[in-house]
Design a protein around this motif. Sequence first.
Motif: not given
Length: 549
Positions: A153, A160, A182, A185
Amino acid sequence: MDPNDEVSDHLGMNMHVPALALLISTSVAAQDLEVVSTTPPRATLVADVGSSISVTFDRAIDPSTIELSTFHAFSRGAGPLPGSFSISKNGRTVTLDPIRDASPGEPVTVTLGNGIRGLDGSSLRSRGHQFRYWTKAREAAMEFEVVQSITTSAFPGEQVIPYGGTATDLDGDGWIDLSIVNEETNDVRVFMNSADGTCRIDDFLQPTNPVGAVPSPSEAADFNLDGRPDLCTANISGDSVSILLGNGDGTYAPAQTLPTGNGARGIAVLDLDGDGDLDIASTAYYSSILVLLYNDGSGVFGDVTTYQAGISGEWSIQADDLNGDGLFDLVVGGQSQVRVMLASESGGFQTQSTRSVSGRTWQLNLGDFDGDADVDVACVNSFSDQGYIFLNDGSGTLANGTNYATDDFPLASDIGDLDGDGDLDWITSSYGGDWFLFENEGDGSFSFHESFDAPIAASCSLPVDMDNDGDLDIVFVDELDDSMLILQNSGLNPPDIPGDFDGDGVVGGADLGVLLASWGPCPAPCPADLNGDGVVGGADIGLLLVNWG
């Protein structure tokens, strides 16, 4: 090959070719040029990391057709293996001498393009030739110690969901870095190796690298053949594949993202059309198709075609040569089946064998598990809490699977020779539980070795040599804790020779570079702090120089 048969370097110099071969008319082409043998052999697990790569053909070849675009190699950990070429006196054996070593315990993929020609006017078949071998890992006790826990993160509370990633040397410094994919994100975050022999990594580079929506599986390759590792991801919700070309310093250029079928879930890299560059095959779960993406040679993907695997709910996919014909085949995992699809010399793929599994085949691995030089299959099946091992008879026909109990909801399967005994061990990752390590008994059967506790949800493991001591360490990824755990194999494994940080038996410039990279205050564990005073300085250089050479 007899070293006395080797002749001049191909880069900028003429090669010796047999006088007899020069008399052969190039106006009359014979049958296809064929590969007779390779060194290291296909599917071996114990190649030296510094091995030269030799390919022997059935006739003398045209030296002018041997170049990077027609003959190249990629180590999953070390990245591209560029080097110089030489040809034997009889003109039949081409040798690539890489300028860098491959990584230990890693697969190396060698690609030969159809642009290779014989002196008689023949050419390599249209689909080219590929083979993969594995390098030997150092013996280790498989006693693991957590040396780092690091967040993925950017700030406290950022969600994430790191699913997994790749472990490849992105900047060419000889230390393996991490590219973590990820799902929340929609990006790739790069963690550079601290390069101090401790297994530790630095905080991720910013800015991050945006890709399509909900990226999941990923593969590293050199798509534009510039000697820098690149990356591709399959994006579940984005119904797409993203390609990131590496800049050689840990950063990537902006992604090229191409639409595919619905629910892109699996991804594999191979040369689909034999032209020497690397293409991509992806699965589309909801569309129940395979998607083939073709590289134009510069790392730009334009042509996209679809292919029917013929099983329900194509999910996972991997590529390797399962029948020893020099073509990479596809293994596809679906809702309740695993299918081997053999590459045809005339194009496309043909079903060879199909085996049932109890539950969705979330991830696949390919490697020789029973030591017979054939590529076998491992997979995990999410809803059944099981993993399967399928042994190959050499033709691409899989025997019925042997199942092994995993923790709840296994979604990742990874392999590597973690004890350095010459066979592949197996790690399963379970979203509803922990990581399980299974030890190979040498014949393709496995025994449970150890369970590793996950903070919340074990989503992936990367068996890789993070500290350059020759054995495989493990990077564990927890997607709900937004973190990674790095475990060092057999404790800290201090070098046998003080100052020999890379474990090659010689104290030299690379080791001095490691020491200088750690200059200043360096809390334990710090291998570069040779006198143990908590600071890397002049006294440590003096101790290193005592053992120089």
